[in-house]
Motif scaffolding. Structure first.
Motif, short mmCIF file in Angstrom:
data_model
loop_
_atom_site.label_atom_id
_atom_site.label_comp_id
_atom_site.label_asym_id
_atom_site.label_seq_id
_atom_site.Cartn_x
_atom_site.Cartn_y
_atom_site.Cartn_z
N VAL A 79 0.87 -1.17 0.00
CA VAL A 79 0.00 0.00 0.00
C VAL A 79 0.91 1.22 0.00
N SER A 80 0.44 2.26 -0.65
CA SER A 80 1.25 3.46 -0.71
C SER A 80 0.36 4.68 -0.81
N THR A 81 0.95 5.84 -0.54
CA THR A 81 0.24 7.10 -0.71
C THR A 81 0.11 7.37 -2.21
N PRO A 82 -0.80 8.25 -2.61
CA PRO A 82 -1.03 8.47 -4.05
C PRO A 82 0.23 8.77 -4.86
N HIS A 83 1.16 9.52 -4.30
CA HIS A 83 2.37 9.87 -5.05
C HIS A 83 3.55 8.98 -4.67
N ARG A 84 3.23 7.89 -3.93
CA ARG A 84 4.22 6.90 -3.51
C ARG A 84 5.35 7.47 -2.66
N HIS A 85 5.07 8.52 -1.88
CA HIS A 85 6.08 9.07 -0.97
C HIS A 85 6.28 8.15 0.23
N LEU A 86 5.23 7.36 0.55
CA LEU A 86 5.29 6.37 1.61
C LEU A 86 4.75 5.07 1.05
N THR A 87 5.50 3.99 1.24
CA THR A 87 5.07 2.67 0.81
C THR A 87 5.28 1.69 1.95
N TYR A 88 4.27 0.86 2.20
CA TYR A 88 4.39 -0.23 3.16
C TYR A 88 4.20 -1.55 2.41
N SER A 89 5.06 -2.53 2.72
CA SER A 89 4.84 -3.88 2.21
C SER A 89 4.68 -4.78 3.43
N GLN A 90 3.71 -5.68 3.35
CA GLN A 90 3.41 -6.56 4.47
C GLN A 90 4.38 -7.72 4.51
N GLY A 108 11.66 14.37 2.74
CA GLY A 108 10.68 15.43 2.90
C GLY A 108 9.25 14.94 3.14
N ALA A 109 9.05 13.63 3.21
CA ALA A 109 7.70 13.07 3.35
C ALA A 109 7.40 12.70 4.81
N ALA A 110 6.10 12.47 5.07
CA ALA A 110 5.63 12.04 6.39
C ALA A 110 4.69 10.86 6.19
N GLY A 129 19.10 4.96 5.96
CA GLY A 129 18.74 6.37 6.07
C GLY A 129 18.46 6.76 7.51
N SER A 130 17.67 7.80 7.67
CA SER A 130 17.33 8.33 8.99
C SER A 130 15.85 8.66 9.01
N LEU A 131 15.28 8.67 10.21
CA LEU A 131 13.86 8.86 10.37
C LEU A 131 13.60 9.62 11.67
N SER A 152 1.08 3.03 20.87
CA SER A 152 0.47 3.67 19.70
C SER A 152 -0.72 4.54 20.06
N ALA A 153 -1.15 4.52 21.33
CA ALA A 153 -2.21 5.44 21.76
C ALA A 153 -1.69 6.87 21.82
N LEU A 154 -0.37 7.03 21.82
CA LEU A 154 0.23 8.36 21.76
C LEU A 154 0.15 8.86 20.32
N PRO A 155 -0.25 10.11 20.09
CA PRO A 155 -0.27 10.63 18.71
C PRO A 155 1.14 10.52 18.11
N HIS A 156 1.20 9.88 16.92
CA HIS A 156 2.53 9.62 16.35
C HIS A 156 2.48 9.62 14.81
N ARG A 157 3.65 9.80 14.25
CA ARG A 157 3.87 9.65 12.81
C ARG A 157 5.36 9.61 12.57
N PHE A 158 5.74 9.23 11.34
CA PHE A 158 7.14 9.16 10.95
C PHE A 158 7.42 10.27 9.94
N LEU A 159 8.57 10.92 10.07
CA LEU A 159 8.98 12.01 9.19
C LEU A 159 10.36 11.72 8.63
N ASN A 160 10.59 12.18 7.40
CA ASN A 160 11.92 12.05 6.81
C ASN A 160 12.36 13.41 6.26
#
Length: 177
Positions: A79-90, A108-110, A129-131, A152-160
């Protein structure tokens, strides 16, 4: 996936209108997704999974979990974001007690527009890389080989914010919506 979404919605006694109200997606869009005429974005899939109260990758599951699952690299669900800035593979099987994903995040993505919460625990391990792991508005800088385990109950996200792509593994238990 489209028939699975319809099946899950109906098994929960939900109408398209009810799911529309819960997700903010139009009835027309939901109908197109269920008929396989539209590919939903990662954010739309997240909203659908939350409304149906299932882990995201369970939207793709067709049967119960296998006792042993070998997931070949070239056969992983993506699954990925529309512009593929983030991709997850299971990396793990669907329907298990833990969800393991390999993620890539472009410079530059989140992982999401704003921090998200769900009832799970997560552990992220940076492979390349770094995150930045943003937790309750505090940034935790991770380099290759570093990890961060959190509620994960804490508000969170990943940034690059770095100039190179980040590649990482995320383990979630129980699997998140």
């Amino acid at each position: 996936m489209s028939s699975r979404i319809r099946e899950l919605r109906r098994s929960r006694g939900l109408t398209l209108g009810q799911v529309s109200k819960q997700t903010g997606l139009s009835v027309a869009m939901l109908s197109q997704v269920e008929r396989g005429q539209s590919d939903p974005s990662l954010e739309s899939l997240r909203r659908l999974a939350e409304a149906l109260r299932i882990p995201l990758f369970d939207l793709f599951r067709t049967e119960g979990p296998e006792p042993v699952a070998v997931i070949r690299h070239d056969e992983r669900r993506l699954v990925s974001t529309p512009h593929r800035h983030l991709t997850y593979s299971q990396v793990s099987r669907s329907g298990g007690k833990v969800e393991v994903l390999e993620g890539t995040l472009d410079p530059g993505a989140a992982s999401s527009e704003s921090p998200r919460t769900h009832i799970s625990e997560e552990c992220v391990l940076v492979l390349e890389g770094s995150l930045i792991v943003e937790l309750e508005a505090i940034d935790y800088a991770l380099d290759a080989g570093d990890s961060c385990h959190f509620d994960s109950a804490l508000p969170h996200r990943f940034l690059n914010p770095h100039p190179e792509k980040a590649r990482f593994i995320v383990s979630v238990t129980p699997p998140s919506n």
